[in-house]
Scaffold this active site. Sequence first.
Site, PDB file in Angstrom:
ATOM      1  CD  GLU A 131      -2.786  -1.274   2.340  1.00  0.00           C
ATOM      2  OE1 GLU A 131      -3.940  -1.693   2.197  1.00  0.00           O
ATOM      3  OE2 GLU A 131      -2.278  -1.025   3.443  1.00  0.00           O
ATOM      4  CB  CYS A 144       3.076   7.211   3.534  1.00  0.00           C
ATOM      5  SG  CYS A 144       3.628   5.976   4.703  1.00  0.00           S
ATOM      6  CB  CYS A 151       7.676  -5.481   8.582  1.00  0.00           C
ATOM      7  SG  CYS A 151       9.032  -4.549   9.341  1.00  0.00           S
ATOM      8  CB  CYS A 155       7.123  -3.093  16.250  1.00  0.00           C
ATOM      9  SG  CYS A 155       8.785  -2.710  15.634  1.00  0.00           S
ATOM     10  CB  CYS A 158       3.665  -2.310  14.088  1.00  0.00           C
ATOM     11  SG  CYS A 158       3.668  -2.077  12.301  1.00  0.00           S
ATOM     12  N   GLY A 219       7.098  -2.124   6.047  1.00  0.00           N
ATOM     13  CA  GLY A 219       8.488  -2.550   5.958  1.00  0.00           C
ATOM     14  C   GLY A 219       9.472  -1.689   6.710  1.00  0.00           C
ATOM     15  CD  GLU A 220      13.726  -0.527   9.625  1.00  0.00           C
ATOM     16  OE1 GLU A 220      12.936  -0.149  10.508  1.00  0.00           O
ATOM     17  OE2 GLU A 220      14.534   0.241   9.089  1.00  0.00           O
ATOM     18  CB  SER A 251      10.334   6.190   9.454  1.00  0.00           C
ATOM     19  OG  SER A 251       9.986   5.709  10.728  1.00  0.00           O
ATOM     20  CB  SER A 273      10.170   3.775  15.266  1.00  0.00           C
ATOM     21  OG  SER A 273       9.691   4.174  14.011  1.00  0.00           O
ATOM     22  CG  LEU A 274      12.969   6.617  21.498  1.00  0.00           C
ATOM     23  CD1 LEU A 274      14.256   5.829  21.333  1.00  0.00           C
ATOM     24  CD2 LEU A 274      13.271   8.029  22.014  1.00  0.00           C
ATOM     25  CG  HIS A 275       7.617   3.745  19.230  1.00  0.00           C
ATOM     26  ND1 HIS A 275       6.996   4.887  18.810  1.00  0.00           N
ATOM     27  CD2 HIS A 275       7.869   3.030  18.097  1.00  0.00           C
ATOM     28  CE1 HIS A 275       6.862   4.876  17.488  1.00  0.00           C
ATOM     29  NE2 HIS A 275       7.399   3.759  17.038  1.00  0.00           N
ATOM     30  CG  ASN A 350      -3.414   5.117  13.751  1.00  0.00           C
ATOM     31  OD1 ASN A 350      -4.390   5.839  13.940  1.00  0.00           O
ATOM     32  ND2 ASN A 350      -2.304   5.554  13.193  1.00  0.00           N
ATOM     33  CB  CYS A 393       1.504   5.182  11.612  1.00  0.00           C
ATOM     34  SG  CYS A 393       1.912   6.806  11.118  1.00  0.00           S
TER      35      CYS A 393
END
Length: 419
Positions: A131, A144, A151, A155, A158, A219-220, A251, A273-275, A350, A393
């Site tokens: 997508e 985006c 991926c 995570c 996600c 994906g990373e 990212s 992407s710290l989180h 989300n 996201c």
Amino acid sequence: MTTLATASHPASTAPAGFIEKAPLERYVPPARPSLVGLARAELMEALAGIGVPEGKRRMRAQQIWSWLYVRGVTGFDQMTSLSKELRAVLDAHFTLARPDVVAEQTSVDGTRKWLLRLPGERPGEAPHEVECVYIPDTDRGTLCLSSQVGCTLTCSFCHTGTQRLVRNLTAGEIVGQIMVARDRLGDWTAAQSGTGQPGTGQPGSGRRLVTNIVMMGMGEPLYNFEAVRDAILVVADNEGLGISKRRITLSTSGVVPNIVRAGDEIGSMLAISLHAVTDQLRDELVPINRKYPIRVLMEACRNYPGLSNSKRITFEYVMLKGVNDQLADAHALVKLVRNIPAKINLIPFNPWPGTRYECSDWAQIEKFSEVVFTAGYASPVRTPRGRDILAACGQLKSASEKLSARERLALRAMAMTDD
Ligand code: SAH
Ligand code: SF4
């Protein structure tokens, strides 16, 4: 092009397959490959392969480059500055194919999502789907992009992370997403638009619809390094697609060795992407932290080349209710990024069907944001966009694992009440 970092970082002590998934497939080029995504040097090689004399290659490659990336033509017959003979030979050997658009959805907020089909690897195999999301705003339009089908990582908050890693996208498939967006939005240089349709981007006004790129889809990106790098270098060329590196943000969940390489070989903007502010929690939310813990990650950020007040690293922080949203976390967060030119981006979680997390309450997000703001950081809370079409996201997932209509309705209801 599809090197997996598990192979490129043998120093890792993590058990193989524990944090990263191995791709199920590898890209196999079709008999008639697409020129989309090729760099100038690769175009020259392609021309050499079909017998264009050496002395003519540079000029021909430049002409094709311009038809491709400035005008967005979709057929060789439109390349009128080339001889008919050359156009026919090109057509016999190559295409100008972009990923196929299988579905297009438009959100109540104007966000557009395209479901794109990429060819499967073996005859008879089902094609893959990724997508790509366009987010219009008053002063910019952000696209985006996805870098992988599925991926590499897992995570826990996600949706994409729950999907298997099918394969890495090629540079052509990454650039192809921009081509598709410009095709669909009528965003090619007006008048000469290869689509034959008038641009909706105020033709003649010089205003482009796709002005910014974020590698924040499926994906990373740093686990598909070469393809992402090659694609960004094509996209950033100011005589072509012309989206400058300052408007391209990559990212990453924190693939440290490749952050260093990205600094050297790409030079785009970086988002991390710290989180979480402790290794204990980050190990759980972003499991690659077990391999590259926070201290090592922050060191790589500090050393990212070219940082200044106008070129800052964005730290993304997803707001998970009761998990990472206490004010003590906010204080620790600003302490962590001290001495790094930084922006902090708070992202409301989300939700997706089956997740065990909830989005923090709005009041808590505001209090958290206040701490960050008081410490001297603008802390925009990223408004969730396109929730009703599952384009926000971490919600991206191939339609091959489509949600039921009921799940979509539930999500749309959430989007209506939360926004
Ligand atoms: N793999 C890269 C880029 C894609 S994810 C990365 O992890 O950075 C893009 C951003 O969306 C990341 O910051 C990711 O952590 C965040 N994200 C993932 N799932 C999310 C969710 N359900 N809600 C909000 N943000 C999410
Ligand atoms: Fe992959 Fe990024 Fe999702 Fe983590 S947050 S699973 S790295 S897409």
